[in-house]
Scaffold this motif. Structure first.
Motif, PDB file in Angstrom:
ATOM      1  N   ILE A 136       0.824  -1.247  -0.046  1.00  0.00           N
ATOM      2  CA  ILE A 136       0.102  -0.062   0.037  1.00  0.00           C
ATOM      3  C   ILE A 136       0.979   1.339   0.017  1.00  0.00           C
ATOM      4  CG2 ILE A 136      -1.866   1.154   1.115  1.00  0.00           C
ATOM      5  CD1 ILE A 136      -2.783  -1.546   2.284  1.00  0.00           C
ATOM      6  N   CYS A 137       1.238   1.572   1.208  1.00  0.00           N
ATOM      7  CA  CYS A 137       2.163   3.055   1.252  1.00  0.00           C
ATOM      8  C   CYS A 137       3.104   3.065   2.323  1.00  0.00           C
ATOM      9  CB  CYS A 137       1.263   4.259   1.444  1.00  0.00           C
ATOM     10  SG  CYS A 137       0.026   3.970   2.554  1.00  0.00           S
ATOM     11  N   GLY A 138       3.869   1.968   2.396  1.00  0.00           N
ATOM     12  CA  GLY A 138       5.280   2.081   3.183  1.00  0.00           C
ATOM     13  C   GLY A 138       4.610   2.167   4.561  1.00  0.00           C
ATOM     14  N   ALA A 139       5.562   3.123   5.367  1.00  0.00           N
ATOM     15  CA  ALA A 139       5.388   3.453   6.757  1.00  0.00           C
ATOM     16  C   ALA A 139       3.941   3.805   7.398  1.00  0.00           C
ATOM     17  CB  ALA A 139       6.611   4.567   7.221  1.00  0.00           C
ATOM     18  N   ALA A 161      12.064  -0.828   9.068  1.00  0.00           N
ATOM     19  CA  ALA A 161      13.393  -0.849   8.628  1.00  0.00           C
ATOM     20  C   ALA A 161      13.437  -1.455   7.075  1.00  0.00           C
ATOM     21  CB  ALA A 161      14.337  -1.693   9.554  1.00  0.00           C
ATOM     22  N   LEU A 162      12.633  -2.470   6.844  1.00  0.00           N
ATOM     23  CA  LEU A 162      12.789  -3.232   5.745  1.00  0.00           C
ATOM     24  C   LEU A 162      12.092  -2.496   4.637  1.00  0.00           C
ATOM     25  CD1 LEU A 162      11.767  -6.818   6.844  1.00  0.00           C
ATOM     26  CD2 LEU A 162      13.901  -5.944   6.217  1.00  0.00           C
ATOM     27  N   VAL A 163      11.043  -2.086   4.713  1.00  0.00           N
ATOM     28  CA  VAL A 163      10.486  -0.850   3.716  1.00  0.00           C
ATOM     29  C   VAL A 163      11.173   0.167   3.356  1.00  0.00           C
ATOM     30  CG1 VAL A 163       8.916   0.698   5.054  1.00  0.00           C
ATOM     31  CG2 VAL A 163       7.935  -0.411   2.779  1.00  0.00           C
ATOM     32  N   THR A 164      12.062   0.761   4.258  1.00  0.00           N
ATOM     33  CA  THR A 164      13.024   1.731   4.124  1.00  0.00           C
ATOM     34  C   THR A 164      13.901   1.113   3.245  1.00  0.00           C
ATOM     35  OG1 THR A 164      12.490   2.868   6.055  1.00  0.00           O
ATOM     36  CG2 THR A 164      14.438   3.359   5.102  1.00  0.00           C
ATOM     37  N   LEU A 165      14.738  -0.072   3.597  1.00  0.00           N
ATOM     38  CA  LEU A 165      15.571  -0.563   2.898  1.00  0.00           C
ATOM     39  C   LEU A 165      15.414  -0.633   1.393  1.00  0.00           C
ATOM     40  CD1 LEU A 165      18.513  -1.922   2.563  1.00  0.00           C
ATOM     41  CD2 LEU A 165      17.452  -3.916   3.474  1.00  0.00           C
ATOM     42  N   CYS A 166      14.071  -1.462   1.129  1.00  0.00           N
ATOM     43  CA  CYS A 166      13.853  -1.656  -0.360  1.00  0.00           C
ATOM     44  C   CYS A 166      13.364  -0.663  -0.973  1.00  0.00           C
ATOM     45  CB  CYS A 166      12.525  -2.676  -0.105  1.00  0.00           C
ATOM     46  SG  CYS A 166      13.101  -4.421   0.382  1.00  0.00           S
ATOM     47  N   GLY A 167      12.729   0.443  -0.449  1.00  0.00           N
ATOM     48  CA  GLY A 167      12.330   1.627  -1.004  1.00  0.00           C
ATOM     49  C   GLY A 167      13.644   2.385  -1.702  1.00  0.00           C
ATOM     50  N   THR A 168      14.552   2.367  -0.506  1.00  0.00           N
ATOM     51  CA  THR A 168      16.131   3.238  -0.937  1.00  0.00           C
ATOM     52  C   THR A 168      16.484   2.451  -2.040  1.00  0.00           C
ATOM     53  OG1 THR A 168      16.185   3.785   1.435  1.00  0.00           O
ATOM     54  CG2 THR A 168      18.253   3.786  -0.071  1.00  0.00           C
ATOM     55  N   LEU A 169      16.657   0.909  -2.071  1.00  0.00           N
ATOM     56  CA  LEU A 169      17.399   0.242  -3.397  1.00  0.00           C
ATOM     57  C   LEU A 169      16.785   0.767  -4.541  1.00  0.00           C
ATOM     58  CD1 LEU A 169      17.932  -3.301  -1.380  1.00  0.00           C
ATOM     59  CD2 LEU A 169      19.607  -1.419  -2.022  1.00  0.00           C
ATOM     60  N   ALA A 170      15.059   0.905  -4.350  1.00  0.00           N
ATOM     61  CA  ALA A 170      14.548   0.990  -5.658  1.00  0.00           C
ATOM     62  C   ALA A 170      14.889   2.510  -6.217  1.00  0.00           C
ATOM     63  CB  ALA A 170      12.956   1.142  -5.361  1.00  0.00           C
ATOM     64  N   HIS A 197       7.243   2.036  -2.439  1.00  0.00           N
ATOM     65  CA  HIS A 197       6.671   2.151  -1.091  1.00  0.00           C
ATOM     66  C   HIS A 197       5.936   3.357  -0.781  1.00  0.00           C
ATOM     67  CE1 HIS A 197       8.003  -1.798  -1.766  1.00  0.00           C
ATOM     68  NE2 HIS A 197       9.199  -1.667  -1.344  1.00  0.00           N
ATOM     69  N   ASP A 198       6.892   4.160  -0.175  1.00  0.00           N
ATOM     70  CA  ASP A 198       6.726   5.483   0.513  1.00  0.00           C
ATOM     71  C   ASP A 198       6.368   6.538  -0.622  1.00  0.00           C
ATOM     72  OD1 ASP A 198       6.151   5.141   3.166  1.00  0.00           O
ATOM     73  OD2 ASP A 198       8.236   4.772   3.524  1.00  0.00           O
ATOM     74  N   VAL A 199       5.544   7.556  -0.256  1.00  0.00           N
ATOM     75  CA  VAL A 199       5.367   8.534  -1.204  1.00  0.00           C
ATOM     76  C   VAL A 199       6.686   9.178  -1.437  1.00  0.00           C
ATOM     77  CG1 VAL A 199       4.455  10.836  -1.765  1.00  0.00           C
ATOM     78  CG2 VAL A 199       2.926   8.822  -0.689  1.00  0.00           C
ATOM     79  N   GLY A 200       7.501   9.587  -0.419  1.00  0.00           N
ATOM     80  CA  GLY A 200       9.014  10.215  -0.779  1.00  0.00           C
ATOM     81  C   GLY A 200       9.928   9.514  -1.545  1.00  0.00           C
ATOM     82  N   GLN A 201       9.659   8.045  -1.487  1.00  0.00           N
ATOM     83  CA  GLN A 201      10.607   7.371  -2.365  1.00  0.00           C
ATOM     84  C   GLN A 201      10.025   7.185  -3.776  1.00  0.00           C
ATOM     85  OE1 GLN A 201       9.844   3.585  -0.005  1.00  0.00           O
ATOM     86  NE2 GLN A 201      11.603   3.949   1.387  1.00  0.00           N
ATOM     87  N   VAL A 202       8.832   7.283  -3.912  1.00  0.00           N
ATOM     88  CA  VAL A 202       8.332   7.351  -5.210  1.00  0.00           C
ATOM     89  C   VAL A 202       8.746   8.802  -5.844  1.00  0.00           C
ATOM     90  CG1 VAL A 202       6.182   7.897  -6.692  1.00  0.00           C
ATOM     91  CG2 VAL A 202       6.108   6.021  -4.867  1.00  0.00           C
ATOM     92  N   ARG A 224      -2.788   4.047  -4.827  1.00  0.00           N
ATOM     93  CA  ARG A 224      -2.611   2.920  -3.971  1.00  0.00           C
ATOM     94  C   ARG A 224      -2.720   3.510  -2.546  1.00  0.00           C
ATOM     95  NH1 ARG A 224       3.642   1.603  -4.904  1.00  0.00           N
ATOM     96  NH2 ARG A 224       3.175   0.100  -3.245  1.00  0.00           N
ATOM     97  N   VAL A 225      -2.521   4.643  -2.112  1.00  0.00           N
ATOM     98  CA  VAL A 225      -2.749   5.201  -0.908  1.00  0.00           C
ATOM     99  C   VAL A 225      -4.169   5.056  -0.612  1.00  0.00           C
ATOM    100  CG1 VAL A 225      -2.873   7.223   0.634  1.00  0.00           C
ATOM    101  CG2 VAL A 225      -0.827   6.700  -0.979  1.00  0.00           C
ATOM    102  N   ALA A 226      -5.172   5.202  -1.438  1.00  0.00           N
ATOM    103  CA  ALA A 226      -6.465   5.150  -1.372  1.00  0.00           C
ATOM    104  C   ALA A 226      -6.966   3.753  -0.820  1.00  0.00           C
ATOM    105  CB  ALA A 226      -7.373   5.553  -2.850  1.00  0.00           C
ATOM    106  N   MET A 227      -6.255   2.614  -1.030  1.00  0.00           N
ATOM    107  CA  MET A 227      -6.522   1.361  -0.710  1.00  0.00           C
ATOM    108  C   MET A 227      -6.361   1.290   0.902  1.00  0.00           C
ATOM    109  SD  MET A 227      -7.696  -0.376  -3.097  1.00  0.00           S
ATOM    110  CE  MET A 227      -7.369  -2.109  -2.704  1.00  0.00           C
ATOM    111  N   LEU A 228      -5.677   2.158   1.527  1.00  0.00           N
ATOM    112  CA  LEU A 228      -5.441   2.049   2.951  1.00  0.00           C
ATOM    113  C   LEU A 228      -6.542   1.745   3.705  1.00  0.00           C
ATOM    114  CD1 LEU A 228      -3.090   2.443   5.118  1.00  0.00           C
ATOM    115  CD2 LEU A 228      -3.764   4.898   5.276  1.00  0.00           C
ATOM    116  N   ALA A 229      -7.625   2.836   3.443  1.00  0.00           N
ATOM    117  CA  ALA A 229      -8.941   2.570   4.376  1.00  0.00           C
ATOM    118  C   ALA A 229      -9.516   0.916   4.187  1.00  0.00           C
ATOM    119  CB  ALA A 229      -9.839   3.600   4.026  1.00  0.00           C
ATOM    120  N   PRO A 230      -9.662   0.572   2.890  1.00  0.00           N
ATOM    121  CA  PRO A 230     -10.482  -0.684   2.906  1.00  0.00           C
ATOM    122  C   PRO A 230      -9.564  -1.783   3.369  1.00  0.00           C
ATOM    123  CG  PRO A 230      -9.919   0.217   0.747  1.00  0.00           C
ATOM    124  CD  PRO A 230      -9.797   1.385   1.791  1.00  0.00           C
ATOM    125  N   MET A 231      -8.255  -1.684   3.187  1.00  0.00           N
ATOM    126  CA  MET A 231      -7.350  -2.914   3.804  1.00  0.00           C
ATOM    127  C   MET A 231      -7.276  -2.934   5.069  1.00  0.00           C
ATOM    128  SD  MET A 231      -6.796  -4.412   0.879  1.00  0.00           S
ATOM    129  CE  MET A 231      -5.715  -5.438   1.281  1.00  0.00           C
TER     130      MET A 231
END
Length: 358
Positions: A136-139, A161-170, A197-202, A224-231
């Motif tokens: 969805i949207c990282g952190a 930590a993992l979503v930060t790592l992978c987003g940075t690699l992206a 993942h995160d908006v800043g990484q995008v 994708r962020v809009a999917m936050l509420a239903p999920m």
């Protein structure tokens, strides 16, 4: 008495909050000097570094209350403010095909990652938190999902930590793959928005390809962020059902109600997620001034940055080493899956001649 309580709470929490604010300022400076590093990513890394340093126990005790408030309350405020970035009008302009593919990517990645995490026996709520963060949207998603599943801070820290790592690699890997895949600027923007993942990484990843890629990436990402509420609501329903089953089993076994350890389950849709939805609706239907939106954006980055520093500072390197191997496997596989699904969606959109990518 109340007049005495407020200053006491302020004195107790101000060292940790002040440290988080200083860390955010340092992260802003780092991002300014090295634009490829998003501010929020730098905040997590600074928090991890703070936790790893050999501070005296008295120093850690002094900042712990404020960092705990930053990690929980400020993260939720940041989720609410995130809603002001999202307009349903912009989402609708993507068209039904792209919208359907984005929803499918989120749902498939979420349940695949959740199942993989459970299969590898990750502790606590880590499977569902990693699934939320990567799909969805990282952190922000991890924080929202932690609220409805009542996850411990120790469960939340590793997924962050993992979503930060992978987003940075992206940020480094996806632009390098773009010429090999033959993606034009708009197609690259869609791939980034659907997979990072995160908006800043995008933003950090897409801006390398220019303004067109950035514009498409942000709209796809916010969809994708809009999917936050239903999920989150779905996770709340599942958690509530699990509580009922557990309570029924305890009752059948004749266990006294007082001994069951029953506690009140959080609402299926936490109040801060309701606030997020309200912000989305206001952004969509109310003509907000640019100054307000800009201030909301700065405020969101500030509170999320402080929150992510607090979460990073709660990471135990010992626990991360002991359980991080399995969690890292789940994260890397999930990262690969969402990247492949997103690339497939780009190819489908290209074949269909989607106007939003033209």
């Amino acid at each position: 008495m109340n007049n005495l309580q407020v200053p006491t709470a302020f004195r107790r929490n101000s060292p940790g909050l002040g440290l988080a604010l200083a860390a955010f300022a340092l992260a802003v400076l780092i991002s300014f000097l090295v634009p490829a590093i998003p501010t929020l990513t730098a905040c997590v890394v600074l928090g991890i570094l703070f936790a790893a340093l050999p501070w005296r126990s008295s120093v850690r005790a002094e900042v712990k209350p404020g960092l705990a408030i930053a990690a929980r309350r400020l993260l939720r405020i940041g989720v609410v403010l995130l809603g002001f970035k999202l307009s349903l009008v912009n989402i609708a302009e993507l068209g039904w095909l792209v919208l359907g593919m984005i929803v499918a990517i989120v749902v498939i990645t979420f349940f695949f990652t959740w199942g993989l995490g459970r299969m590898l026996r990750l502790p606590g709520q880590q499977p569902v938190l990693i699934a939320a963060g990567f799909s969805i949207c990282g952190a922000s998603a991890i924080g929202a999902m932690a609220g409805v599943t009542r996850a411990k801070d120790s469960d939340t820290a590793t997924p962050i930590a993992l979503v930060t790592l992978c987003g940075t690699l992206a940020i480094a890997l996806l632009p390098a793959l773009r010429p090999l895949l033959g993606l034009d600027t708009a197609e690259f923007g869609m791939w980034v928005g659907a997979s990072v993942h995160d908006v800043g990484q995008v933003v950090a990843t897409a801006q390398i390809a220019g303004a067109t890629a950035l514009a498409v990436a942000v709209v796809v990402k916010l969809t994708r962020v809009a999917m936050l509420a239903p999920m989150v609501a779905l996770a709340g329903v599942v958690a509530a059902r699990a509580d009922r089953v557990q309570a029924a089993a305890a009752s059948t076994a004749g266990e006294p109600a007082a001994d069951r350890g029953e506690v009140k389950r959080p609402a299926i849709l936490p109040l801060f997620v309701v606030g997020f939805l309200a912000a989305v609706l206001v952004r969509t239907f109310v003509p907000l001034p640019d100054g307000f939106l800009e201030a909301a954006g700065y405020g969101q980055e500030l509170v999320l940055g402080m929150a992510l520093f607090g979460l990073g500072a709660s990471i135990s390197m010992g626990n991360l080493v002991r359980t991080g191997g399995r969690a890292l496997v789940v994260a890397l596989i999930s990262w690969a899956v969402i990247a492949l699904l997103s690339y497939g969606a780009v190819e489908i959109a290209r074949a269909a001649g989607v106007a939003a990518l033209g």
